[in-house]
Structure formats: C-alpha cells, structure tokens
Scaffold this active site. Structure first.
Site: not given
Length: 465
Positions: A306, A310
């Site tokens: 997840y 980023y």
C-alpha cells in the site's frame, strides 16, 4: 554596554551582557529572515527570566559560536542563497504557477535548479578519487557514492526492505496497521479546487492570502500536531510505531502519510487521539472533518504494498508505469522529479521512522564483514550485527529490543567521540567514531563495552541490497 557599566570593559564578557548582545544581533538577523544558531536557547532564557527561574543567561560558548557565524561571509552566503531560493519559489506559488493546471508540486525553475545542482555534484564526484590511508588503495569517488543510499535506487530498495521487516514484526506481534493521512488547515493552502465542467480547476484561496504561509510553515504545523499526538500516546501508555512519508499537494502544501502499527486494544483510542489533535485548529472550517484526518485500517499483510507507491513516487518513480497521480491526473513517473525538487527546495525530510531502532547502528553493522562481535559485546549484540549484515530488518528490530524500546535500552548504539579539532566556529564536534557500544545489561554482561571496527574490516556496499 560598556558605558552603562561605568566604562568597565571587562563587563562585556559577563554572561548577562553577552546574552543581551546575542538578543540584539538575533533581532537584526531575523529581520533578514535568518534565524541565528542557538535561538531556541535564547528564547528559553527569556522565558526563565520572565518566570524568575535560574539560568537566566545563555552559555558563553553558545553566544561566541553564534556571533562567529554572524560575522562569517560563508555563513551568510549559504543562508541568503537558501532564502532567495525559497522566496522565488514562494512568488511562483503566489502567482499560481505551482498548481494543478500549470506545474504541480514545484515550479519549472525549481526543478531546473535542483537538476543543475545535482548535475554539478555528479561531475564533481566523477572527477574525484578517495584513498585508503592504511593500504594506499585509490577508488573513484563516484563508485562509492553510487553504492550508498545516496543512489536513489538503493535508497528505495533499502526503504522497501525495511518496511517489509516492520510489517513482519507487526504480524508476529499481532499488531494492527493504520494508514493515516494528515493535512493542513485551509489557510496553509494557496489554492482550492473548483468544479468547472468536468474538471477541477485550481483557484486562489482567499484564506491563504492573509498570511501567505509557505510549505515550510505547513511542515512546521504538521510537526507540531504530531508532537502533541506523541505526547498523548505517552500519557495514555499507547505503543505506536511505523513510518512517515511527507509529500506535497499539487500547490506545494505538505501532507503526511503514516503507516502505523499498534495493538488491537489501543487502536480505537489511538485513532481518537490523532483525530482530536489533527482537528484542534480551525475544526469548523468547510471540509475539515472530511479531509484533515483520514484513517484506513489495514488488513493483515499488504501494508507494504500500500505504501510502496508513495515511497517510489517520492524517490524515482520506479514501477509506476501506467499509474496516474490522484491530484493532477499526470503519470506518476513524471511527477517524481517534481516531488523530489519540492523536497530539496524546502528542505523537508521525506521519510522518517518512528519508535523503531536506530538506523545508524543498522548501517554500521552492515559495513562489517562477517566478523563476530560476540566475544566483545555479547551474544545479543552479535545477533544485531548478524541480522543487519544479512539485511533482515525484522530480526534486527527484535535483537535491538523490539519496537518502542528507548534508545538507551537498545542492545547496540553507535559510539561518538569529540573531534580533536573544533569546527570553524570554535565548537566541539561530535563525530561517529566507527565503534559500536552497548550500555544495556539486559542483553549483555559486557556493560559499557566498545567494539572497534578496523578500517580494513569495513566494506562499502548497498545498504538495501
């Protein structure tokens, strides 16, 4: 000063007088947008004076070092160049050149400046060599730098390997993962999005116009919020650990993504604390409840996947082909350079580990060849070294005492020593001695032992490989 003390020249060296001199110089420097060294110490001194407490003066050595900087050409050149860069970028933001429909995250000028500086650094590294003072062997400096975490690819791999280790520890402990996003109040955002047909268009935010806050101001706000959250965690005996990623909105305002882990019993309380602190300022403004604090509960496993997007977005855009940026709709592979330039321009650290063992020890241990330190520092210390040498971050965390272990209680720490020569401002410099030490009798009977790492037994390699 001398006149007010009946011409006594020696009074100028009094701590009270020196503190007052520092205060006047600091006022002048701050008028030029430069905060002198030890200014927080001066503010503390003023508070103690107001409250009538002891220690109402600054240490003389701090005053001397600060003044030495303020009369240094190199110091002013560095500070004013940095201020100029941020001032120009602030003007670009105010002119709405940094937003969704123009150039998101950072201006073209900032991107070019960062690329130019990195190219100059690369050319310098390519032209230099380093020499082993023991063996006389010479190496190309660029090869050593590219084998370190200064290489974006290696930095990304190291972060991903460490995140996998953190998740493995959390699974072993049955801790729950939380993916938290913290954003700034409206007054920190230069623009806001308005619906125009099928598109969202950035328009000037009138709340921002009053204070014209910069991305650096936004980062300071988020740091303050997080400090209050950490204090509340400590007051409620809630153990939380994880990693923080800082990235910009399209208009350069920073926001935080935090991948945190805690036990199931404290999850609800932890979320309540974070939400309360995140909404303490301007809680009633439009959109605050929906956007200022977001929390997603992570299922077992998958947390690293997840956050991988980023991490890649903020370093080199690796493996993001076909992925589009949520805010701008542009390919993530293209936005990585702008995000990197934004972090460099505003001097905002992008990644930070929270309540986890020291990374410095991990890297020092990885520089050792397969050399046991059990005889000197004990078996537990050897477990730390071995785990780091093998790149097993989960085993390293466990051997260091686990998450949320205070630094002074961790199995190994890096030893520091005072350099033989002071710096240019006559300050004693603490430097990494290349040693490892342990002061924790819980893990080793060799309390306060120090293990010297000979230069011949160190190796340079990719920390994340």
């Amino acid at each position: 000063m001398i006149t007010s003390h009946q011409g006594d020249r020696n009074r100028i060296f009094d701590e009270t007088v020196q503190t007052d001199i520092y205060g006047r110089l600091a006022e002048l420097a701050r008028g030029l947008h430069v905060t002198p060294e030890y200014y927080s110490s001066y503010q503390k001194t003023l508070r103690q004076r107001t409250q009538g407490k002891d220690h109402q003066t600054m240490p003389l050595r701090q005053v001397y070092a600060a003044v030495a900087r303020l009369i240094s050409r190199d110091y002013w050149l560095t500070k004013l160049r940095s201020h100029r860069t941020r001032w120009v970028e602030s003007l670009m933001i105010a002119a709405m050149d940094v937003c969704k429909q123009h150039q998101p995250y950072a201006s073209q000028q900032a991107i070019r400046a960062v690329k130019s500086q990195r190219l100059a650094n690369l050319r310098y590294l390519q032209a230099m060599e380093i020499e082993d003072t023991d063996s006389g062997e010479r190496f190309d400096l660029i090869d050593k730098v590219m084998a370190s975490i200064a290489n974006p690819e290696i930095r990304r791999m190291e972060l991903m390997a460490q995140m996998a280790g953190i998740e493995k520890v959390a699974l072993t402990r049955n801790d729950i993962g939380l993916f938290v996003t913290l954003t700034c109040p409206s007054k920190y955002h230069p623009t806001k999005l308005r619906q125009r047909g099928k598109d969202n268009i950035a328009v000037l935010n009138h709340r921002w116009k009053e204070a014209a806050l910069t991305p650096k101001d936004g980062q300071r706000y988020l740091v303050k919020v997080w400090s209050r959250i950490r204090a509340a965690f400590a007051d409620n005996d809630i153990a939380v650990y994880g990693v923080r990623v800082v990235e910009p909105h399209h208009d350069a305002t920073p926001h935080w993504h935090l991948l945190l882990f805690t036990d199931k019993a404290h999850r609800a309380k932890a979320v309540e604390i974070m939400r309360k602190k995140a909404l303490a300022e301007d809680p009633d403004e439009k959109g605050a409840q929906q956007h200022r604090f977001e929390c997603k509960h992570m299922n077992k496993g998958g947390a690293v996947g997840y956050i991988a997007k980023y991490i890649a977005k903020n370093i080199d855009g690796y493996a993001l082909e076909g992925e589009t940026d949520f805010e701008t709709g542009k390919p993530l592979t293209e936005t990585a350079a702008a995000v990197s330039a934004w972090a460099a321009t505003w001097r905002i650290p992008q990644f930070h580990f929270y309540q986890l063992p020291a990374k410095g020890v991990y890297r020092e241990c990885r520089r050792l060849r397969s050399l046991s330190i059990a005889d000197t520092l004990g078996e537990m210390a050897e477990k730390v070294r071995k785990a780091a040498d093998e790149g097993d971050f989960a085993a390293y965390i466990d051997a260091q005492g686990g998450p949320c272990t205070p630094r002074k209680e961790q199995t190994l720490r890096v030893a520091y020593k005072t350099a033989d020569e002071p710096n240019a401002y006559d300050e004693a410099v603490q430097k990494n001695s290349g040693d490892l030490c342990t002061t924790s009798p819980r893990y080793s009977h060799h309390e306060n032992a120090v293990k010297k790492i000979p230069a011949s037994e160190k190796r340079t390699r990719a920390s994340g490989s």
